[in-house]
Design a protein around this motif. Structure first.
Motif, PDB file in Angstrom:
ATOM      1  N   LYS A 106      68.500  20.884 -59.721  1.00  0.00           N
ATOM      2  CA  LYS A 106      68.418  20.109 -60.956  1.00  0.00           C
ATOM      3  C   LYS A 106      68.319  21.030 -62.170  1.00  0.00           C
ATOM      4  O   LYS A 106      68.961  20.787 -63.201  1.00  0.00           O
ATOM      5  CB  LYS A 106      67.207  19.172 -60.923  1.00  0.00           C
ATOM      6  N   LYS A 107      67.500  22.078 -62.046  1.00  0.00           N
ATOM      7  CA  LYS A 107      67.343  23.025 -63.161  1.00  0.00           C
ATOM      8  C   LYS A 107      68.660  23.741 -63.457  1.00  0.00           C
ATOM      9  O   LYS A 107      69.016  23.955 -64.610  1.00  0.00           O
ATOM     10  CB  LYS A 107      66.265  24.063 -62.844  1.00  0.00           C
ATOM     11  N   ALA A 108      69.383  24.101 -62.404  1.00  0.00           N
ATOM     12  CA  ALA A 108      70.656  24.802 -62.593  1.00  0.00           C
ATOM     13  C   ALA A 108      71.672  23.891 -63.270  1.00  0.00           C
ATOM     14  O   ALA A 108      72.418  24.328 -64.156  1.00  0.00           O
ATOM     15  CB  ALA A 108      71.192  25.292 -61.260  1.00  0.00           C
ATOM     16  N   LYS A 109      71.705  22.630 -62.883  1.00  0.00           N
ATOM     17  CA  LYS A 109      72.643  21.688 -63.515  1.00  0.00           C
ATOM     18  C   LYS A 109      72.281  21.449 -64.971  1.00  0.00           C
ATOM     19  O   LYS A 109      73.152  21.183 -65.798  1.00  0.00           O
ATOM     20  CB  LYS A 109      72.663  20.366 -62.757  1.00  0.00           C
ATOM     21  N   ALA A 110      70.972  21.536 -65.286  1.00  0.00           N
ATOM     22  CA  ALA A 110      70.529  21.347 -66.664  1.00  0.00           C
ATOM     23  C   ALA A 110      70.763  22.595 -67.511  1.00  0.00           C
ATOM     24  O   ALA A 110      70.554  22.575 -68.725  1.00  0.00           O
ATOM     25  CB  ALA A 110      69.053  20.971 -66.684  1.00  0.00           C
ATOM     26  N   GLY A 111      71.170  23.694 -66.862  1.00  0.00           N
ATOM     27  CA  GLY A 111      71.475  24.915 -67.600  1.00  0.00           C
ATOM     28  C   GLY A 111      70.353  25.940 -67.631  1.00  0.00           C
ATOM     29  O   GLY A 111      70.476  26.976 -68.264  1.00  0.00           O
ATOM     30  N   ASN A 112      69.267  25.663 -66.953  1.00  0.00           N
ATOM     31  CA  ASN A 112      68.146  26.597 -66.932  1.00  0.00           C
ATOM     32  C   ASN A 112      68.197  27.415 -65.644  1.00  0.00           C
ATOM     33  O   ASN A 112      67.443  27.196 -64.709  1.00  0.00           O
ATOM     34  CB  ASN A 112      66.822  25.835 -67.048  1.00  0.00           C
ATOM     35  N   GLU A 113      69.111  28.382 -65.618  1.00  0.00           N
ATOM     36  CA  GLU A 113      69.353  29.164 -64.407  1.00  0.00           C
ATOM     37  C   GLU A 113      68.168  30.060 -64.048  1.00  0.00           C
ATOM     38  O   GLU A 113      67.861  30.263 -62.881  1.00  0.00           O
ATOM     39  CB  GLU A 113      70.614  30.012 -64.561  1.00  0.00           C
ATOM     40  N   LYS A 114      67.480  30.567 -65.052  1.00  0.00           N
ATOM     41  CA  LYS A 114      66.343  31.455 -64.807  1.00  0.00           C
ATOM     42  C   LYS A 114      65.233  30.714 -64.041  1.00  0.00           C
ATOM     43  O   LYS A 114      64.679  31.239 -63.081  1.00  0.00           O
ATOM     44  CB  LYS A 114      65.812  31.995 -66.126  1.00  0.00           C
ATOM     45  N   ALA A 115      64.926  29.490 -64.452  1.00  0.00           N
ATOM     46  CA  ALA A 115      63.903  28.692 -63.764  1.00  0.00           C
ATOM     47  C   ALA A 115      64.374  28.313 -62.365  1.00  0.00           C
ATOM     48  O   ALA A 115      63.580  28.272 -61.413  1.00  0.00           O
ATOM     49  CB  ALA A 115      63.574  27.441 -64.567  1.00  0.00           C
ATOM     50  N   ALA A 116      65.679  28.048 -62.227  1.00  0.00           N
ATOM     51  CA  ALA A 116      66.233  27.694 -60.917  1.00  0.00           C
ATOM     52  C   ALA A 116      66.117  28.868 -59.953  1.00  0.00           C
ATOM     53  O   ALA A 116      65.749  28.684 -58.786  1.00  0.00           O
ATOM     54  CB  ALA A 116      67.693  27.270 -61.068  1.00  0.00           C
ATOM     55  N   ILE A 117      66.393  30.056 -60.430  1.00  0.00           N
ATOM     56  CA  ILE A 117      66.286  31.259 -59.589  1.00  0.00           C
ATOM     57  C   ILE A 117      64.838  31.467 -59.163  1.00  0.00           C
ATOM     58  O   ILE A 117      64.553  31.776 -58.009  1.00  0.00           O
ATOM     59  CB  ILE A 117      66.836  32.493 -60.325  1.00  0.00           C
ATOM     60  N   LYS A 118      63.919  31.249 -60.081  1.00  0.00           N
ATOM     61  CA  LYS A 118      62.496  31.408 -59.764  1.00  0.00           C
ATOM     62  C   LYS A 118      62.078  30.431 -58.659  1.00  0.00           C
ATOM     63  O   LYS A 118      61.347  30.794 -57.737  1.00  0.00           O
ATOM     64  CB  LYS A 118      61.661  31.189 -61.021  1.00  0.00           C
ATOM     65  N   LEU A 119      62.548  29.198 -58.729  1.00  0.00           N
ATOM     66  CA  LEU A 119      62.234  28.212 -57.699  1.00  0.00           C
ATOM     67  C   LEU A 119      62.845  28.593 -56.356  1.00  0.00           C
ATOM     68  O   LEU A 119      62.225  28.418 -55.295  1.00  0.00           O
ATOM     69  CB  LEU A 119      62.720  26.822 -58.124  1.00  0.00           C
ATOM     70  N   LEU A 120      64.055  29.130 -56.388  1.00  0.00           N
ATOM     71  CA  LEU A 120      64.706  29.544 -55.145  1.00  0.00           C
ATOM     72  C   LEU A 120      64.016  30.747 -54.517  1.00  0.00           C
ATOM     73  O   LEU A 120      63.923  30.848 -53.293  1.00  0.00           O
ATOM     74  CB  LEU A 120      66.187  29.835 -55.391  1.00  0.00           C
ATOM     75  N   VAL A 121      63.530  31.650 -55.345  1.00  0.00           N
ATOM     76  CA  VAL A 121      62.777  32.796 -54.822  1.00  0.00           C
ATOM     77  C   VAL A 121      61.496  32.300 -54.151  1.00  0.00           C
ATOM     78  O   VAL A 121      61.116  32.773 -53.080  1.00  0.00           O
ATOM     79  CB  VAL A 121      62.477  33.815 -55.945  1.00  0.00           C
ATOM     80  N   THR A 122      60.853  31.316 -54.754  1.00  0.00           N
ATOM     81  CA  THR A 122      59.654  30.722 -54.153  1.00  0.00           C
ATOM     82  C   THR A 122      60.002  30.033 -52.842  1.00  0.00           C
ATOM     83  O   THR A 122      59.256  30.132 -51.862  1.00  0.00           O
ATOM     84  CB  THR A 122      59.009  29.716 -55.126  1.00  0.00           C
ATOM     85  N   ALA A 123      61.125  29.334 -52.789  1.00  0.00           N
ATOM     86  CA  ALA A 123      61.555  28.672 -51.560  1.00  0.00           C
ATOM     87  C   ALA A 123      61.816  29.687 -50.454  1.00  0.00           C
ATOM     88  O   ALA A 123      61.434  29.477 -49.294  1.00  0.00           O
ATOM     89  CB  ALA A 123      62.811  27.837 -51.821  1.00  0.00           C
ATOM     90  N   ALA A 124      62.440  30.798 -50.812  1.00  0.00           N
ATOM     91  CA  ALA A 124      62.689  31.852 -49.824  1.00  0.00           C
ATOM     92  C   ALA A 124      61.373  32.429 -49.320  1.00  0.00           C
ATOM     93  O   ALA A 124      61.209  32.698 -48.122  1.00  0.00           O
ATOM     94  CB  ALA A 124      63.557  32.953 -50.433  1.00  0.00           C
ATOM     95  N   GLU A 125      60.423  32.590 -50.215  1.00  0.00           N
ATOM     96  CA  GLU A 125      59.099  33.094 -49.842  1.00  0.00           C
ATOM     97  C   GLU A 125      58.415  32.130 -48.865  1.00  0.00           C
ATOM     98  O   GLU A 125      57.805  32.557 -47.888  1.00  0.00           O
ATOM     99  CB  GLU A 125      58.246  33.269 -51.106  1.00  0.00           C
TER     100      GLU A 125
END
Length: 115
Positions: free
Chosen positions: A77-96
């Protein structure tokens, strides 16, 4: 008599945890999660690939945390809204969370009651 018991129990408690502050570091260093620290992810696609890979590994060992899918959905959702930095942070947390699920599976292989 109560004072003696109190002093003995306090002394025993401090000696059991090493007598250092909270005793957190001396409790069980072998069972603390050892998580790899990786280089920062450069793009959303790379972060998504890593998160999905860790999710797959955690699912394979039977310890997929329920937060992984939620984090990935929020990241999308964040990536579609254009906030790629926040999306990457969430994905890093998911990987963790995927790595921690794998570690939990390793730690609890022989879990059960100790009689």
């Amino acid at each position: 008599m109560k004072k003696v018991l109190l002093i003995l129990s306090l002394a025993f408690g401090l000696s059991a945890c090493g007598g250092s502050g909270s005793g957190y570091k001396s409790m069980a260093p072998a069972t603390m999660a050892k998580v790899k620290v990786e280089a920062p992810v450069l793009s959303y696609a790379t972060a998504l690939k890593v998160a999905k890979s860790e999710q797959k590994k955690a699912k394979k060992v039977g310890m997929e945390w329920n937060t992984i899918r939620k984090l990935m959905k929020s990241a999308k959702k964040k990536a579609k809204a254009g906030n790629e930095k926040a999306a990457i942070k969430l994905l890093v947390t998911a990987a963790e969370h995927g790595r921690l699920g794998q570690q939990q599976a390793k730690d609890q292989v022989n879990a059960g009651p100790n009689f």
